[in-house]
Design an enzyme around this catalytic site. Structure first.
Site, PDB file in Angstrom:
ATOM      1  N   HIS A 153       0.827  -1.209   0.000  1.00  0.00           N
ATOM      2  CA  HIS A 153       0.000   0.000   0.000  1.00  0.00           C
ATOM      3  C   HIS A 153       0.864   1.263   0.000  1.00  0.00           C
ATOM      4  O   HIS A 153       2.073   1.216   0.261  1.00  0.00           O
ATOM      5  CB  HIS A 153      -0.910   0.012   1.233  1.00  0.00           C
ATOM      6  CG  HIS A 153      -0.156  -0.055   2.534  1.00  0.00           C
ATOM      7  ND1 HIS A 153       0.455   1.038   3.106  1.00  0.00           N
ATOM      8  CD2 HIS A 153       0.109  -1.108   3.353  1.00  0.00           C
ATOM      9  CE1 HIS A 153       1.044   0.682   4.222  1.00  0.00           C
ATOM     10  NE2 HIS A 153       0.865  -0.619   4.396  1.00  0.00           N
TER      11      HIS A 153
ATOM     12  N   GLU B 130      -1.999  -7.591   7.532  1.00  0.00           N
ATOM     13  CA  GLU B 130      -0.686  -7.527   8.180  1.00  0.00           C
ATOM     14  C   GLU B 130      -0.705  -8.350   9.466  1.00  0.00           C
ATOM     15  O   GLU B 130      -1.769  -8.777   9.944  1.00  0.00           O
ATOM     16  CB  GLU B 130      -0.335  -6.053   8.467  1.00  0.00           C
ATOM     17  CG  GLU B 130       1.056  -5.794   9.029  1.00  0.00           C
ATOM     18  CD  GLU B 130       2.176  -6.287   8.126  1.00  0.00           C
ATOM     19  OE1 GLU B 130       2.342  -7.532   8.023  1.00  0.00           O
ATOM     20  OE2 GLU B 130       2.912  -5.467   7.561  1.00  0.00           O
TER      21      GLU B 130
END
Length: 199
Positions: free
Chosen positions: A8, A82
């Protein structure tokens, strides 16, 4: 099958010096600009047939910007998130060192962060989604996977069959891209952490 792994763009946590992980920070304005540049570059050079993304805001927004540029299907996969860093999520790093110091010699691989997951759990999750992708999405020639730095580093350990206690780290910068191929020839790394779009 080719997998285009993308981190990202810059998130608010990146500039606040806090532990991110499962803390759900959005992209900054710079992060959105990075994602726009990445999306245009991918559309011109490495256009995928489908996008898989972590549902966390920073990855989901990055993937959404890519989807707008390419007009293909976007599917969220929970296992692309994550590391679940439990009590550390969103905590300033200096404060975390005082409240939750690492044990001498580091945290054992099987011991989870309080209210989070262990490195062993994380690796197993990455292995699970890796095998799910190559099985459930095998009809696609190129898949974009939008996720997070820690996930991508662990993905490469799974991709290369490295042991769980390997000290190898695969760094990814903001909207950095990695291209790998899985074929009869084997598992091939074509490039790592490409950021030409930001130059």
């Amino acid at each position: 099958m080719e997998l285009l792994l993308i981190r990202h763009g810059q998130s608010e946590a990146d500039i606040l010096d806090v532990h991110e992980g499962r803390a759900d920070f959005p992209l900054t304005e710079i992060g959105e600009e990075q994602a726009q540049k990445m999306a245009q570059f991918v559309r011109e050079h490495y256009k995928p047939e489908i996008i898989l993304a972590s549902p966390l805001k920073r990855a989901k927004k990055t993937a959404g910007i890519l989807q707008e540029a390419i007009s293909c299907e976007l599917i969220e996969e929970e296992d692309l998130m994550e590391l679940h860093n439990g009590v550390l999520a969103g905590l300033p790093r200096k404060e975390a060192m005082i409240k939750y110091p690492l044990p001498k010699g580091g945290r054992p691989l099987h011991v989870p962060i309080p209210e989070g997951e262990s490195e062993l759990d994380f690796r197993l999750r990455v292995e699970r989604i890796f095998h799910k992708i190559i099985h459930d999405y095998q009809q696609y020639g190129r898949i974009a996977v939008v996720s997070h730095g820690g996930f991508i580093s662990n993905f490469f350990k799974a991709f290369l069959n490295l042991p769980i206690n390997s000290e190898a780290i695969f760094y990814t910068g903001d909207t950095g891209m990695h291209l790998v191929e899985i074929s009869e020839r084997g598992r091939i790394i074509k490039f790592l952490n490409k950021q030409d779009h930001l130059v």
